[in-house]
Design a protein around this motif. Structure first.
Motif, PDB file in Angstrom:
ATOM      1  N   LEU A   4      29.145  31.629  50.339  1.00  0.00           N
ATOM      2  CA  LEU A   4      27.722  31.825  50.050  1.00  0.00           C
ATOM      3  C   LEU A   4      27.607  32.101  48.558  1.00  0.00           C
ATOM      4  N   GLN A   5      26.631  31.489  47.895  1.00  0.00           N
ATOM      5  CA  GLN A   5      26.555  31.744  46.457  1.00  0.00           C
ATOM      6  C   GLN A   5      25.182  31.461  45.879  1.00  0.00           C
ATOM      7  N   ASN A   6      24.952  32.079  44.738  1.00  0.00           N
ATOM      8  CA  ASN A   6      23.819  31.765  43.878  1.00  0.00           C
ATOM      9  C   ASN A   6      24.301  31.910  42.437  1.00  0.00           C
ATOM     10  N   HIS A   7      23.394  31.939  41.487  1.00  0.00           N
ATOM     11  CA  HIS A   7      23.798  31.979  40.081  1.00  0.00           C
ATOM     12  C   HIS A   7      24.369  33.333  39.651  1.00  0.00           C
ATOM     13  N   ILE A   8      24.202  34.370  40.462  1.00  0.00           N
ATOM     14  CA  ILE A   8      24.694  35.709  40.128  1.00  0.00           C
ATOM     15  C   ILE A   8      26.041  36.001  40.779  1.00  0.00           C
ATOM     16  N   VAL A   9      26.164  35.645  42.055  1.00  0.00           N
ATOM     17  CA  VAL A   9      27.313  36.083  42.841  1.00  0.00           C
ATOM     18  C   VAL A   9      27.766  34.998  43.816  1.00  0.00           C
ATOM     19  N   THR A  10      29.062  35.006  44.084  1.00  0.00           N
ATOM     20  CA  THR A  10      29.653  34.134  45.098  1.00  0.00           C
ATOM     21  C   THR A  10      30.349  35.024  46.115  1.00  0.00           C
ATOM     22  N   GLU A  61      35.009  40.706  62.779  1.00  0.00           N
ATOM     23  CA  GLU A  61      34.592  40.885  61.386  1.00  0.00           C
ATOM     24  C   GLU A  61      34.737  39.573  60.639  1.00  0.00           C
ATOM     25  N   PHE A  62      34.005  39.479  59.544  1.00  0.00           N
ATOM     26  CA  PHE A  62      34.225  38.382  58.616  1.00  0.00           C
ATOM     27  C   PHE A  62      34.163  38.946  57.201  1.00  0.00           C
ATOM     28  N   PRO A  63      35.332  39.092  56.554  1.00  0.00           N
ATOM     29  CA  PRO A  63      35.381  39.690  55.217  1.00  0.00           C
ATOM     30  C   PRO A  63      35.187  38.654  54.102  1.00  0.00           C
ATOM     31  N   PHE A  64      34.502  39.084  53.055  1.00  0.00           N
ATOM     32  CA  PHE A  64      34.301  38.269  51.860  1.00  0.00           C
ATOM     33  C   PHE A  64      34.809  39.016  50.640  1.00  0.00           C
ATOM     34  N   VAL A  65      35.249  38.275  49.631  1.00  0.00           N
ATOM     35  CA  VAL A  65      35.405  38.858  48.304  1.00  0.00           C
ATOM     36  C   VAL A  65      34.136  38.518  47.537  1.00  0.00           C
ATOM     37  N   ILE A  66      33.706  39.445  46.699  1.00  0.00           N
ATOM     38  CA  ILE A  66      32.534  39.254  45.866  1.00  0.00           C
ATOM     39  C   ILE A  66      33.026  38.804  44.495  1.00  0.00           C
ATOM     40  N   ILE A  67      32.508  37.678  44.043  1.00  0.00           N
ATOM     41  CA  ILE A  67      32.934  37.092  42.774  1.00  0.00           C
ATOM     42  C   ILE A  67      31.739  36.988  41.840  1.00  0.00           C
ATOM     43  N   ASP A  68      31.912  37.437  40.610  1.00  0.00           N
ATOM     44  CA  ASP A  68      30.889  37.258  39.580  1.00  0.00           C
ATOM     45  C   ASP A  68      30.809  35.767  39.286  1.00  0.00           C
ATOM     46  N   SER A  69      29.667  35.152  39.526  1.00  0.00           N
ATOM     47  CA  SER A  69      29.534  33.696  39.364  1.00  0.00           C
ATOM     48  C   SER A  69      29.699  33.239  37.920  1.00  0.00           C
ATOM     49  N   THR A  70      29.492  34.129  36.951  1.00  0.00           N
ATOM     50  CA  THR A  70      29.638  33.722  35.551  1.00  0.00           C
ATOM     51  C   THR A  70      31.078  33.830  35.055  1.00  0.00           C
ATOM     52  N   THR A  71      31.846  34.815  35.562  1.00  0.00           N
ATOM     53  CA  THR A  71      33.234  34.989  35.094  1.00  0.00           C
ATOM     54  C   THR A  71      34.262  34.456  36.091  1.00  0.00           C
ATOM     55  N   ASN A  72      33.830  34.213  37.329  1.00  0.00           N
ATOM     56  CA  ASN A  72      34.714  33.774  38.413  1.00  0.00           C
ATOM     57  C   ASN A  72      35.784  34.813  38.754  1.00  0.00           C
ATOM     58  N   GLN A  73      35.508  36.091  38.477  1.00  0.00           N
ATOM     59  CA  GLN A  73      36.436  37.180  38.770  1.00  0.00           C
ATOM     60  C   GLN A  73      35.990  37.935  40.020  1.00  0.00           C
ATOM     61  N   ILE A  74      36.953  38.375  40.804  1.00  0.00           N
ATOM     62  CA  ILE A  74      36.651  39.216  41.962  1.00  0.00           C
ATOM     63  C   ILE A  74      36.179  40.572  41.458  1.00  0.00           C
ATOM     64  N   ILE A  75      35.029  41.029  41.984  1.00  0.00           N
ATOM     65  CA  ILE A  75      34.458  42.299  41.536  1.00  0.00           C
ATOM     66  C   ILE A  75      34.195  43.256  42.699  1.00  0.00           C
ATOM     67  N   GLY A  76      34.565  42.843  43.917  1.00  0.00           N
ATOM     68  CA  GLY A  76      34.354  43.706  45.067  1.00  0.00           C
ATOM     69  C   GLY A  76      34.556  42.960  46.367  1.00  0.00           C
ATOM     70  N   SER A  77      34.077  43.575  47.438  1.00  0.00           N
ATOM     71  CA  SER A  77      34.222  42.986  48.767  1.00  0.00           C
ATOM     72  C   SER A  77      33.101  43.480  49.672  1.00  0.00           C
ATOM     73  N   THR A  78      32.829  42.721  50.715  1.00  0.00           N
ATOM     74  CA  THR A  78      31.861  43.093  51.730  1.00  0.00           C
ATOM     75  C   THR A  78      32.257  42.407  53.030  1.00  0.00           C
ATOM     76  N   LYS A  79      31.684  42.846  54.134  1.00  0.00           N
ATOM     77  CA  LYS A  79      32.026  42.264  55.434  1.00  0.00           C
ATOM     78  C   LYS A  79      30.795  42.108  56.302  1.00  0.00           C
ATOM     79  N   LEU A  80      30.830  41.099  57.138  1.00  0.00           N
ATOM     80  CA  LEU A  80      30.020  41.087  58.338  1.00  0.00           C
ATOM     81  C   LEU A  80      30.923  41.703  59.381  1.00  0.00           C
ATOM     82  N   MET A  81      30.445  42.725  60.072  1.00  0.00           N
ATOM     83  CA  MET A  81      31.313  43.452  60.988  1.00  0.00           C
ATOM     84  C   MET A  81      30.541  43.896  62.228  1.00  0.00           C
TER      85      MET A  81
END
Length: 188
Positions: A4-10, A61-81
């Protein structure tokens, strides 16, 4: 599930290969103050990722890593649980961000992407979000997106330090989603 993504976050489905990036983002003890796990080493992150992937295989559960869409770096995590397909409901939870992204547009964008996916793709009727009764920053963020505070589950959990946690429960229902969606879009 898909990315899932937009211009801010992936939000990218978590994989074992993400351990290094997660460790870099997660190495701040203030992230884990209100969380149920202790993260102090790369081994702790490996266990966290392996547990999340086991729950994914089990379908709970379904875990995601949160990626800054501008730097492509992992900046966190979230889950559907706490996923209950038969009841068309689940929870967005165990969300954390590296501190430099606190109080930015990232969390709101994550919730928007996840809620849209839950209601408009998965067809859920209810999405819940819960937090520690002492995590006022989290409560404020949940309320800011328009979730309804349902109440407090008293003596709900035992924290990692052995103290008692009361859990503040919030939700958004399918009937509320159009208004909440419009509200969140106004925040973005």
């Amino acid at each position: 599930m898909e990315q899932l993504q937009n211009h801010i976050v992936t939000l990218k489905p978590m994989e074992i290969e993400d351990v290094e990036g997660i460790f870099t983002a997660a190495c701040y003890k203030e992230i884990w103050t209100h969380m149920s796990i202790v993260v102090q080493s790369k081994e702790d992150i490996m266990n966290y990722v392996q547990d999340a992937l086991r729950a994914k295989r089990a379908g709970s559960e379904f875990p995601f890593v949160i990626i800054d869409s501008t730097t492509n770096q992992i900046i966190g995590s979230t889950k559907l649980m706490d996923i209950h397909k038969n009841h068309k409901r689940g929870e967005i939870g165990f969300t954390w961000l590296t501190p430099s992204y606190w109080r930015t547009a990232v969390n709101t964008n994550c919730k928007y992407l996840l809620l849209t996916y839950c209601f408009e793709v998965l067809g859920w009727q209810r999405v819940q979000i819960k937090t520690d009764h002492e995590n006022f920053r989290s409560q404020k963020a949940i309320e800011r997106i328009g979730a309804t505070k349902e109440g407090i589950l008293r003596h709900h959990m035992i924290r990692k330090d052995g103290s008692t946690r009361h859990t503040v429960m919030y939700s958004i229902t399918i009937e509320e989603w159009p208004g909440v969606k419009k509200h969140i879009e106004g925040l973005l």
